[in-house]
Design a protein around this motif. Structure first.
Motif, PDB file in Angstrom:
ATOM      1  N   LEU A  33     -28.012 -19.006  22.224  1.00  0.00           N
ATOM      2  CA  LEU A  33     -27.058 -20.017  22.695  1.00  0.00           C
ATOM      3  C   LEU A  33     -27.587 -21.444  22.544  1.00  0.00           C
ATOM      4  CD1 LEU A  33     -25.846 -18.063  25.852  1.00  0.00           C
ATOM      5  CD2 LEU A  33     -24.930 -17.996  23.518  1.00  0.00           C
ATOM      6  N   ASN A  34     -28.800 -21.574  22.039  1.00  0.00           N
ATOM      7  CA  ASN A  34     -29.385 -22.908  21.839  1.00  0.00           C
ATOM      8  C   ASN A  34     -28.881 -23.554  20.545  1.00  0.00           C
ATOM      9  OD1 ASN A  34     -30.960 -22.721  24.152  1.00  0.00           O
ATOM     10  ND2 ASN A  34     -32.593 -21.631  23.056  1.00  0.00           N
ATOM     11  N   ARG A  35     -29.243 -24.814  20.405  1.00  0.00           N
ATOM     12  CA  ARG A  35     -29.011 -25.504  19.138  1.00  0.00           C
ATOM     13  C   ARG A  35     -30.011 -24.995  18.088  1.00  0.00           C
ATOM     14  NH1 ARG A  35     -30.374 -31.902  17.712  1.00  0.00           N
ATOM     15  NH2 ARG A  35     -30.144 -31.613  15.459  1.00  0.00           N
ATOM     16  N   PHE A  36     -29.499 -24.749  16.875  1.00  0.00           N
ATOM     17  CA  PHE A  36     -30.367 -24.361  15.764  1.00  0.00           C
ATOM     18  C   PHE A  36     -30.199 -25.293  14.578  1.00  0.00           C
ATOM     19  CE2 PHE A  36     -30.462 -20.425  18.098  1.00  0.00           C
ATOM     20  CZ  PHE A  36     -31.772 -20.028  17.933  1.00  0.00           C
ATOM     21  N   ILE A  37     -31.332 -25.609  13.981  1.00  0.00           N
ATOM     22  CA  ILE A  37     -31.344 -26.235  12.666  1.00  0.00           C
ATOM     23  C   ILE A  37     -31.480 -25.101  11.671  1.00  0.00           C
ATOM     24  CG2 ILE A  37     -32.899 -27.510  11.149  1.00  0.00           C
ATOM     25  CD1 ILE A  37     -33.140 -29.588  13.273  1.00  0.00           C
ATOM     26  N   SER A  38     -30.584 -25.017  10.704  1.00  0.00           N
ATOM     27  CA  SER A  38     -30.616 -23.864   9.810  1.00  0.00           C
ATOM     28  C   SER A  38     -31.075 -24.250   8.410  1.00  0.00           C
ATOM     29  CB  SER A  38     -29.248 -23.192   9.742  1.00  0.00           C
ATOM     30  OG  SER A  38     -29.415 -21.889   9.189  1.00  0.00           O
ATOM     31  N   ILE A  39     -32.003 -23.455   7.893  1.00  0.00           N
ATOM     32  CA  ILE A  39     -32.535 -23.693   6.555  1.00  0.00           C
ATOM     33  C   ILE A  39     -31.781 -22.792   5.596  1.00  0.00           C
ATOM     34  CG2 ILE A  39     -34.610 -23.668   5.132  1.00  0.00           C
ATOM     35  CD1 ILE A  39     -36.194 -24.000   7.782  1.00  0.00           C
ATOM     36  N   GLY A  40     -31.100 -23.409   4.637  1.00  0.00           N
ATOM     37  CA  GLY A  40     -30.287 -22.652   3.685  1.00  0.00           C
ATOM     38  C   GLY A  40     -31.109 -22.191   2.492  1.00  0.00           C
ATOM     39  N   TYR A  41     -30.953 -20.916   2.148  1.00  0.00           N
ATOM     40  CA  TYR A  41     -31.575 -20.338   0.953  1.00  0.00           C
ATOM     41  C   TYR A  41     -30.462 -19.780   0.080  1.00  0.00           C
ATOM     42  CZ  TYR A  41     -36.319 -20.425   2.830  1.00  0.00           C
ATOM     43  OH  TYR A  41     -37.533 -20.830   3.298  1.00  0.00           O
ATOM     44  N   TYR A  42     -30.645 -19.847  -1.226  1.00  0.00           N
ATOM     45  CA  TYR A  42     -29.673 -19.177  -2.076  1.00  0.00           C
ATOM     46  C   TYR A  42     -30.357 -18.413  -3.194  1.00  0.00           C
ATOM     47  CZ  TYR A  42     -29.794 -22.499  -6.030  1.00  0.00           C
ATOM     48  OH  TYR A  42     -30.168 -23.247  -7.114  1.00  0.00           O
ATOM     49  N   ALA A  43     -29.593 -17.462  -3.746  1.00  0.00           N
ATOM     50  CA  ALA A  43     -30.083 -16.678  -4.876  1.00  0.00           C
ATOM     51  C   ALA A  43     -28.889 -16.319  -5.748  1.00  0.00           C
ATOM     52  CB  ALA A  43     -30.775 -15.413  -4.394  1.00  0.00           C
TER      53      ALA A  43
END
Lengths: 247, 247
Positions: free
Chosen positions: B115-125
């Motif tokens: 339920l916290n704030r998240f910084i999300s690191i995007g990965y792609y393939a």
């Protein structure tokens, strides 16, 4: 703790930042065929570092990056670009953090948030260093430009963070240069080539370079530069605002 | 809490992950002129999502990304590339997290880390979807490939995360395609052009395309393809391992 009222306020007036995430800024400065990098030296130490910091709980990441850079260097309105996230499990630098803070008269208590593991988000920028007047923050003895080939050893993994930024800058140079105001309004092909050569750190064959940059359709050819001997006058160029809009 | 022993173990056997940081994976699948995207549907909901997760305290970021992808989709040995960090201050999705977990019979207690704030690191393939056999994890009813032009609405800010990945993929296509095994060992220029057109989502003029890709020096021209009518047989190409080493 510290006797310095500025620093007392710095630590005590702020809520804790978002855990686990830090920001590091690699600021490249270009002017007159010189490429430099902006470094802080911590007070009463020989520790050099990239300007960095943390994210407030209620702050957008991009806003945090701009604020961190301004707080630590005084620079405003710098266009920062994310380029890599440094997430090694060993990014935890207890001993160095103690020494850095000791230099400002601060004893870090056990469990201080600085002693945790951080994932650091790297930002970089390329600016004209002759137009930037950096000044050190309360923790730093100096905030100055260093020639890229004579930089001191940096703390933490900042050498690696810097090298990764340099690699990214060189790989994206065509896109980065447009509209960055690193050259006068109009410039000769020689001047433009010097900028590339300085940042890439290598000589480029003139014919290859000219073919390449003209192929990118980022330049507009203007009149010839007015010099004494007319027959050798070089053409002047400017960035073409119609096509050079990728940056 | 849940009656499902697998999920009980999932939540209880693990120490809390690194705070504030999540990972999201955008897996593009290409095969035979089709471009798809891999999505999870959460159990007993109509909520579709990119496969994502968190970083263990003692885990490298890259290892976490690979583990998250494998746990949620079953896919192994996928080369994931960081492309952007999503750090909006409003990335906090309490209500949706409650609904997602309810679908698996889990009640999130107040203060749960989700339920916290998240910084999300995007990965792609970008992979060949005909060779990948995804399977859903304990929270998901399905894990399947969706055509890019008929994808359902996604939870959180996952639509934005996906669009940013697609933009990055298209901008870096030349580098990404090399050595990715999305084509047979040898292929015709037409087959190669189709791959570009499918991923870019637009037609390309044949002469422009050929000049461009040959200029990148990534291809090696082989013998002509053996067909019935010899005079129209197209040349075959393969990636040139000497020069095509950027990816």
């Amino acid at each position: 703790m510290t006797d310095n009222p500025d620093l007392k306020e710095y630590w005590e007036a702020r809520p804790l930042p978002l855990p686990s995430v830090s920001i590091d800024c690699v600021i490249f400065g270009f002017h007159a065929n010189q490429l430099k990098i902006l470094l802080l030296r911590y007070k009463n130490t020989d520790f050099f570092a990239l300007p960095g910091g943390f994210i407030n709980q209620d702050e957008n990441l991009e806003d945090a990056a701009a604020r961190v850079l301004e707080e630590r260097t005084g620079l405003q309105h710098i266009y920062l670009e994310q380029y890599y996230v440094f997430g090694d499990k060993n990014r935890r630098f207890d001993a160095t953090h103690h020494e850095l803070m000791n230099g400002s008269g601060i004893m870090l208590r056990p469990g201080h948030f600085l002693l945790n593991r951080f994932i650091s988000i790297g930002y970089y920028a390329l600016i004209d260093f002759s137009k930037a007047r950096p000044k050190p923050d309360a923790f730093s003895a100096s905030c100055e430009w260093y020639d890229l080939d004579t930089i001191p050893t940096l703390i933490f993994d900042h050498d690696f963070i810097l090298q990764k930024a340099l690699h990214t800058l060189r790989a994206n140079l065509d896109e980065k240069l447009i509209g960055l105001n690193l050259l006068p309004e109009t410039f000769t092909m020689n001047e433009f080539q010097s900028l590339y050569e300085t940042i890439l750190g290598e000589k480029i064959a003139r014919s290859n370079f000219q073919r390449k940059v003209l192929g990118l359709h980022m330049l507009k050819r203007l009149d010839k530069k007015i010099t004494g001997g007319a027959h050798k006058a070089p053409y002047l160029y400017s960035f073409d605002s119609k096509t050079a809009s990728k940056s």
